[in-house]
Write an enzyme that holds these catalytic residues in place. Structure first.
Site, PDB file in Angstrom:
ATOM      1  N   GLU A  26     -42.985  27.758  25.766  1.00 10.02           N
ATOM      2  CA  GLU A  26     -43.818  28.681  24.999  1.00 10.02           C
ATOM      3  C   GLU A  26     -42.980  29.159  23.826  1.00 10.02           C
ATOM      4  OE1 GLU A  26     -46.863  29.377  24.897  1.00 10.02           O
ATOM      5  OE2 GLU A  26     -47.466  28.307  26.696  1.00 10.02           O
ATOM      6  N   GLU A  68     -42.587  31.513  10.976  1.00 12.05           N
ATOM      7  CA  GLU A  68     -42.458  32.720  11.806  1.00 12.05           C
ATOM      8  C   GLU A  68     -41.297  33.572  11.277  1.00 12.05           C
ATOM      9  OE1 GLU A  68     -40.853  32.592  15.890  1.00 12.05           O
ATOM     10  OE2 GLU A  68     -42.666  33.628  16.517  1.00 12.05           O
ATOM     11  N   CYS A 128     -44.113  37.374  20.074  1.00 12.40           N
ATOM     12  CA  CYS A 128     -44.633  36.047  19.753  1.00 12.40           C
ATOM     13  C   CYS A 128     -46.094  36.161  19.331  1.00 12.40           C
ATOM     14  CB  CYS A 128     -44.481  35.121  20.944  1.00 12.40           C
ATOM     15  SG  CYS A 128     -45.147  35.814  22.443  1.00 12.40           S
ATOM     16  N   LYS A 165     -31.705  31.772  33.497  1.00 11.88           N
ATOM     17  CA  LYS A 165     -30.775  32.188  32.443  1.00 11.88           C
ATOM     18  C   LYS A 165     -31.502  33.062  31.424  1.00 11.88           C
ATOM     19  CE  LYS A 165     -29.590  30.727  28.523  1.00 11.88           C
ATOM     20  NZ  LYS A 165     -29.481  32.084  27.926  1.00 11.88           N
TER      21      LYS A 165
END
Ligand code: NAD
Length: 490
Positions: free
Chosen positions: A247, A382, A281, A173
């Protein structure tokens, strides 16, 4: 364009009620297509198909399975430029970055295809005479792959390739923001000869993702995305005793010491912080800089940032694309406001980028905050945008302490000319990847990729380690004495 699921060897329309427009974030007047989201039932059909395809695929020799990956690599290589353009239009990163992502994808597939021959175990001498022991790797069954929008070509490829080679069948997906590039990747595997049912594509959002995570016939989930979603997936899947690989986010520091080549460090910080609009990331979001060189360093990074040309990444001369959508754009602007309110010194940027044509897209200005304190939210959370927080320190010890004092641990870099301090940094920095005198982004296909602490759980992706997650080891004991065993030591 309408997007379709690939289930049991057929392109079928998702059956959910909801639809989403697929919009170019650099120019929202440019609509690529409409995505109908999959229902839970679509996922269940995909799982059933993958389950049927599993016995034959697991019996296919690994080198033959890997040939599908090798052929997919060639197919993507032949379409590299077209795919890069689509990637820029769908996700927004500038063409040079999109070409870089496609090139990296090709490297990943090239390296991984060799795993079909290398996917081995170990042999060990037994404590008993005329006995030996060895291990074999076996597939897990139907694996669920859930991926983000920010590397919509490379991340699916680095999960699909090892999962296939290991003998699993797949329900994949992609992000609902990047269905077009996901389809190109899947088409390459189909054209490469991936049998019906072996790789199933299900477009959708959290609903389809959740069905994958909860489905009892999927024993393993490999997820890349945000911490918020990854944490909840981990909790749910662990509760069902599934194998999980997540992750997630980063808050990656570049540490610049007083003996560093400052020009090099500033160029690295600018590339790490503003490249891909900060939507990696592995983006650099903190510069932890020795106070003796901080003024000059900030000046140099600001010079780089001033030269950035935001815009539509397909246009010549444009060097920074947009945030991927309205939500991400608003998030970046809200963090910039938080930084101002927290009392950090705004050096550059601090708002949306202004310029001709930019009003049609989601463009934050490259932003630098100086005199950021480690406790501030802009130093800890973040942001996923082109925002760099500069933190001043007295020495390497303080730099390492601050670098490690966040929940994340993906990547880091150190700029120094002193090898002793470099080796100390490698010993003590709490990240899964680290760089010397080069920017925080980057990870080569033959090396393990992933983070520690809240960034990553489960085995590392890419490199030889990619196969680890997608296989179980079976320990095998062979007794060729032909005699009844007398020993109790075994
Ligand atoms: P996201 O977490 O919003 O979405 C990731 C995927 O999960 C998408 O396919 C989404 O549809 C799906 N999803 C959302 N809710 C779900 C749920 N409840 N159950 C199951 N699936 C669900 O992340 P994003 O915004 O697409 O990507 C950006 C994030 O990804 C950033 O945090 C970035 O740091 C991270 N990222 C990490 C790495 C890494 O290797 N560490 C690499 C790239 C991106």
């Amino acid at each position: 364009m309408e997007y379709r699921n690939w289930i049991d060897g057929e392109w079928v329309e998702p059956s959910g009620e909801r639809t989403l427009p697929n919009v170019n974030p650099a120019d929202t007047r440019d609509v690529l297509g409409t995505l109908r989201l999959s229902s839970r039932e679509d996922v269940r059909r995909a799982v059933a198909g993958a389950k049927r395809a599993f016995p034959a695929w697991r019996r296919t020799p690994a080198p033959e399975r890997a040939r599908v990956v090798a052929r997919a690599q060639k197919i993507l290589e032949a379409q590299a430029d077209e795919l890069a353009r689509l990637l820029t239009r769908e996700e927004g990163k500038v063409l040079a970055e999109a070409r870089g992502e496609v090139a990296k994808t090709i490297n990943v597939l090239e390296f991984m295809a060799g795993e079909g021959y290398r996917m081995g175990g170990i042999t060990r001498p037994s404590v008993l005479p005329s006995n030996f022991c060895y291990t074999v790797r076996q597939p897990l069954g139907v694996v669920g792959l859930i991926t983000p929008w920010n590397f919509p070509v490379c991340i699916p490829a680095w999960k699909i390739a090892p999962a296939l080679i290991a003998g699993n069948t797949i329900v994949f997906k992609p992000s609902e923001l990047t269905p077009a590039t996901a389809e190109v990747v899947v088409r390459a595997f189909i054209e490469a000869g991936c049998p019906a049912g072996v790789l199933q594509l299900v477009h959708g959002d959290a609903e389809a993702g959740d069905e994958i995570v909860r489905h009892p016939e999927i024993p393993a989930i490999s997820f890349t995305g945000s911490n918020e979603v990854g944490r909840s997936i981990y909790e749910t899947a662990a509760g069902m005793l599934k194998k999980v690989q997540c992750e997630m986010g980063g808050k990656n520091p570049i540490v610049v010491l007083e003996d560093a080549d400052l020009e090099l460090a500033a160029a690295g910080a600018a590339k790490g912080a503003f490249g891909s609009t900060g939507q990696r990331c592995t983006a650099t979001s903190r510069a932890i800089v020795h106070e003796a060189v901080a003024d000059r360093f900030v000046e140099l990074v600001a010079e780089h940032a001033r030269r950035i040309v935001p815009g539509n990444g397909l246009q010549e001369g444009v060097t920074m694309g947009p945030s991927v959508d309205r939500e991400q754009f608003d998030k970046v602007l809200s963090y910039i406001e938080i930084g101002k309110q927290e009392g950090a010194t705004l050096v550059l940027g601090g708002s949306r980028a202004e310029g001709e044509g930019l009003e049609h897209g989601y463009f934050p200005a490259p932003t630098i905050f100086d005199h950021v304190r480690p406790g501030m939210r802009i130093a800890r959370e973040e942001i996923f945008g082109p925002v760099l927080s500069v933190i001043r320190v007295r020495d390497l010890d303080e730099a390492i302490e601050i670098a490690n004092d966040v929940e994340y641990g993906l990547t880091s870099s150190l700029y120094t000319r002193d090898p002793n301090r470099w080796f100390r940094f490698v010993d003590e920095i709490e990240t899964g990847i680290t760089h010397l005198n080069s920017p925080t982004p980057g990870g080569e296909s033959q090396m393990p990729f992933g983070g520690v602490k809240a960034t990553g759980v489960g085995a590392r992706e890419m490199g030889d380690t990619a196969i680890d997650f997608f296989t179980e080891l079976k320990a095998v004991y062979v007794d060729y004495t032909g005699a009844k065993r007398e020993s109790n030591v075994y």
